[in-house]
Design an enzyme around this catalytic site. Structure first.
Site, PDB file in Angstrom:
ATOM      1  N   ALA A   1       6.507 -11.971  13.127  1.00  0.00           N
ATOM      2  CA  ALA A   1       6.674 -11.432  11.932  1.00  0.00           C
ATOM      3  C   ALA A   1       7.381 -12.342  10.728  1.00  0.00           C
ATOM      4  CB  ALA A   1       7.896 -10.157  11.923  1.00  0.00           C
TER       5      ALA A   1
ATOM      6  N   GLY B   1      11.516 -23.660  16.097  1.00  0.00           N
ATOM      7  CA  GLY B   1      11.901 -22.271  16.243  1.00  0.00           C
ATOM      8  C   GLY B   1      11.178 -21.379  15.445  1.00  0.00           C
TER       9      GLY B   1
ATOM     10  N   GLY C   1       8.282 -20.161  15.129  1.00  0.00           N
ATOM     11  CA  GLY C   1       7.366 -19.574  15.865  1.00  0.00           C
ATOM     12  C   GLY C   1       6.020 -20.027  15.959  1.00  0.00           C
ATOM     13  N   LYS C   2       5.869 -21.487  15.874  1.00  0.00           N
ATOM     14  CA  LYS C   2       4.511 -22.084  16.000  1.00  0.00           C
ATOM     15  C   LYS C   2       3.964 -21.840  17.252  1.00  0.00           C
ATOM     16  CE  LYS C   2       6.350 -25.926  15.043  1.00  0.00           C
ATOM     17  NZ  LYS C   2       7.815 -25.464  14.831  1.00  0.00           N
ATOM     18  N   THR C   3       4.337 -22.137  18.305  1.00  0.00           N
ATOM     19  CA  THR C   3       3.970 -21.875  19.731  1.00  0.00           C
ATOM     20  C   THR C   3       3.638 -20.389  19.906  1.00  0.00           C
ATOM     21  OG1 THR C   3       5.562 -23.513  20.514  1.00  0.00           O
ATOM     22  CG2 THR C   3       4.216 -22.255  21.937  1.00  0.00           C
ATOM     23  N   HIS C   4       4.518 -19.535  19.320  1.00  0.00           N
ATOM     24  CA  HIS C   4       4.557 -18.077  19.307  1.00  0.00           C
ATOM     25  C   HIS C   4       3.262 -17.810  18.883  1.00  0.00           C
ATOM     26  CE1 HIS C   4       6.380 -14.498  20.639  1.00  0.00           C
ATOM     27  NE2 HIS C   4       6.583 -14.009  19.551  1.00  0.00           N
TER      28      HIS C   4
ATOM     29  N   GLU D   1      42.014 -22.384   4.039  1.00  0.00           N
ATOM     30  CA  GLU D   1      40.772 -21.578   4.169  1.00  0.00           C
ATOM     31  C   GLU D   1      41.021 -20.740   2.708  1.00  0.00           C
ATOM     32  OE1 GLU D   1      38.397 -22.132   5.761  1.00  0.00           O
ATOM     33  OE2 GLU D   1      39.524 -23.642   7.342  1.00  0.00           O
TER      34      GLU D   1
ATOM     35  N   HIS E   1      39.506 -22.193  -0.117  1.00  0.00           N
ATOM     36  CA  HIS E   1      38.102 -22.210  -0.003  1.00  0.00           C
ATOM     37  C   HIS E   1      37.594 -20.942  -0.748  1.00  0.00           C
ATOM     38  CE1 HIS E   1      36.887 -25.978   1.852  1.00  0.00           C
ATOM     39  NE2 HIS E   1      37.323 -25.582   2.965  1.00  0.00           N
TER      40      HIS E   1
ATOM     41  N   ASP F   1      34.145 -30.935   5.025  1.00  0.00           N
ATOM     42  CA  ASP F   1      34.099 -30.387   3.691  1.00  0.00           C
ATOM     43  C   ASP F   1      33.583 -31.788   2.828  1.00  0.00           C
ATOM     44  OD1 ASP F   1      35.174 -27.986   4.276  1.00  0.00           O
ATOM     45  OD2 ASP F   1      37.226 -28.505   3.750  1.00  0.00           O
TER      46      ASP F   1
END
Ligand code: ADP
Ligand code: MG
Ligand code: ZN
Length: 635
Positions: A154, A194, A196-199, A414, A417, A489
């Site tokens: 997909a 990853g 999905g080329k082989t798939h 944090e 940020h 950062d």
């Protein structure tokens, strides 16, 4: 040597034991009655010997009285007169083969030959021994094995559409031949790892119900020059016998790299292999119904000869999926996994920008593992959330000891940020803030765009730089001291600024020129010589620094003006350690948060903040990398 069978080893040990046994037995000569030569000589001189049978150095002596015995000479007697002179009846026997000796000498040699044979087989790398030397290692995966269909893939609709034609052709080549149509022989699938080329290649074979020969580019590259080329010829030989069929060359860049550019003086083997491939691809024009598919994530390094018409002239882009594609891929991989009714795959898709099919598959698998660890029957949204954090950031490290001061600094960093992301108009909204250490990060803020974007504006990029710098700016403001926690950062801010200058023409001083190659993000930076002057390089550095410093000043002022909000967020963050988007928004509006829900009902069990003193780890505390896809793709 994994190929050396255990059984063979045991047999070898057994044979050696037998040899040793036989050797020792034959050494004892198996005669009970052995007498020393001097005793025999004494008897001989005394005339007590009746007869002697001589075999080599062994004398079987029968005395005139008493039992027969055996004695040995140092060498076989050349002259029998010393015995006959004394009236002894002498009989010379033909020398017998000493089987013990034969075994002792022959068996080790045989064993060594056998061992050598095994070693050579291993070195050749051939799966099936000496005979298959040079044969291709293409695995024949017939239609039974390729049960992958288009419906299992997909998010790559364009690629699927492009390949439908190939499927049609393989199903019924005669129809196309009748019309005189020329079908592309080579289809090159290009996309990030990853995606999905082989798939997809397997799905084409599955749909067309034809044999599928798959081989990896690296299988061609061997120790011995000429082997790769022989493998190519053999692969095509096999394919011709099985036409119509698909030949799939995975990771073709391993063999199809541009020739003659190698730094280390070229690789004859690879060039020969590539030449053989080119020749074979030209060889079967229309008479063979073979489709060659290949996959790579480095189309930029392929030899141009591979891409010219008649070879891999059809390129299919298998890109990272968009949000709808991700939802569909999640749906595919959720088959057979019990999902709780609270799970909303659309929300999961929204929070995983930049994830490719393999990442999403991995995400759901991690979620199932997390659910199993929590003894749940179904996978819940909490499990998926935890799994996503795990996939992006590495596992949570609650056991890690963080001292109070480090925790306070992290909370301010944090919160800085997050506040910056909220205050800046073009920044992506905050999804989650946490100061629970994970992987190598002490804490992090996750931001996700509301929709996938294919490009970014200058203002968006500047805000992104500012958000990245906000952590350090806040530390400086609050503590008047800074920590090492901002390393990542800075890397991020600098990278964005540098690309703005060198790639996207966003610096007025440097101008509208592309100074670095556009082979971007998923392809990795292309190594290669800089193609601009020393002077321009200096200018770029100055411009990059100017952008970063300007944004640092801007965000420092902004946070100074919002100290109250910052403090409110930090207070709750220190207590709860994780804030979600809605909680964060309430805090900024000055509202009270509802009490924390009891553990396990909606949240994973959570031990209260580890507050013991002492440094936990020798790692430099590092900010995490952002999830993939947070940087804009080239438009
Ligand atoms: P690539 O060859 O592009 O590096 P793979 O085809 O090997 O990637 O993908 C690895 C796994 O990820 C596949 O076996 C499949 O289960 C899953 N996957 C990747 N892309 C998709 C996709 N578009 N739809 C469904 N599953 C996918
Ligand atoms: Mg692959
Ligand atoms: Zn930071």
């Amino acid at each position: 040597m994994g190929r050396f069978p255990l059984r063979g080893f045991l047999i070898a040990v057994g044979v050696i034991a037998l040899v040793v046994f036989v050797a020792t037995q034959s050494g004892a000569r198996n005669h009970s009655n052995v007498v020393s030569y001097s005793t025999f000589q004494q008897q001989l001189e005394n005339g007590q010997v009746r007869s002697i049978r001589i075999r080599n150095t062994q004398l079987q002596v029968t005395p005139k009285s008493g039992d027969a015995y055996v004695t040995y000479l140092p060498t076989p007697p050349s002259d029998l007169s010393p015995f006959t002179n004394r009236g002894v009846d002498v009989q010379a026997l033909p020398p017998a083969t000493n089987w013990g000796n034969v075994v002792v000498y022959a068996v080790p040699i045989l064993l060594m030959v056998a061992l050598l044979f095994y070693l050579l087989r291993g070195a050749r790398g051939g799966g099936d021994g000496a005979v298959s030397f040079g044969k291709s290692r293409a695995r024949l995966v017939t239609e039974e094995n390729t049960n992958v269909l288009f419906r299992d893939v997909a998010g790559v609709e364009e690629a699927k559409n492009d390949l439908t034609e190939v499927v049609e052709f393989l199903k019924n080549p005669a129809k196309f031949h009748a019309l005189g149509a020329r079908i592309p022989h080579g289809v090159l699938m290009v996309g990030p790892p990853g995606s999905g080329k082989t798939h997809l290649a397997k799905a084409v074979a599955g749909e067309a119900k034809v044999p599928f020969f798959s081989i990896s580019g690296s299988d061609f590259v061997e120790m011995f020059v000429g082997v790769g080329a022989a493998r190519v010829r053999d692969l095509f030989e096999t394919a011709k016998k099985n036409a119509p069929c698909i030949v799939f060359i995975d990771e073709i860049d391993a063999v199809g790299r541009r020739r003659g550019l190698s730094v280390n003086g070229g690789n004859d083997e690879r060039e020969q292999t590539l030449n053989a491939l080119l020749v074979e691809m030209d060889g079967f024009e229309t008479q063979h119904d073979i489709i060659i598919m290949a996959a790579t994530n480095r189309p930029d390094v392929l030899d141009p000869a591979l891409l010219r018409p008649g070879r891999f002239d059809r390129q299919v882009v298998v890109d990272a999926p968009d949000v709808r594609g991700r939802e569909m891929i999640l749906g595919i991989h959720a088959r057979g996994k019990p999902l709780s009714s609270t799970v909303d795959l659309h929300r999961v898709a929204v929070r995983t920008p930049g994830f490719v099919g393999a990442d999403l598959e991995n995400l759901l698998n991690e979620a199932a593992l997390v659910a199993a660890r929590n003894d749940r029957r179904e996978i819940t949204m909490v499990d998926i959330d935890e799994a996503a954090d795990r996939v992006v950031m590495g596992p949570e490290r609650r056991s890690r000891v963080i001292n109070d001061r480090e925790k306070r600094v992290t909370a301010f960093h944090e919160a800085g940020h997050a506040l910056a992301a909220d205050l800046l108009e073009h920044a992506d909204p905050v999804h989650k803030i946490t100061i629970v250490p994970r992987g190598r990060a002490l804490g992090y803020v996750m931001q996700f765009p509301e929709e996938d974007r294919m490009s970014a504006s200058r203002n968006m990029l500047l805000d992104r730089v500012a958000v990245a710098l906000a952590g350090r700016a806040t530390e400086q403001l609050v503590f008047d001291d800074v920590t090492t926690g901002a390393q990542n950062d800075f890397e991020q801010a600098t990278q964005i600024a540098r690309r703005m200058v060198t790639r996207w023409g966003m610096s007025p001083t440097v101008g509208h020129v592309a100074l670095s190659s556009s082979a971007d993000s998923y392809l990795g930076e292309v190594e290669g010589a800089r193609s601009y002057s020393e002077e321009t390089a200096r200018l770029v550095d100055i411009e990059v620094k100017a952008i970063v410093e300007e944004q640092y000043a801007r965000i420092s002022d902004l946070i100074t003006a919002h100290r109250d909000e910052l403090q409110r967020v930090v207070d709750v963050l220190l207590e709860r350690e994780t804030l979600h988007a809605d909680e964060f928004a309430m805090l900024l509006r000055g509202e009270e948060l509802p009490p924390e829900p009891p553990p396990l009902s909606t949240e994973a069990p959570r031990s209260k903040g580890p507050a013991a003193a002492g440094k936990g780890s020798a790692d430099a505390p590092q900010e995490p990398r952002l999830p993939p896809g947070m940087l804009p793709k080239p438009g």
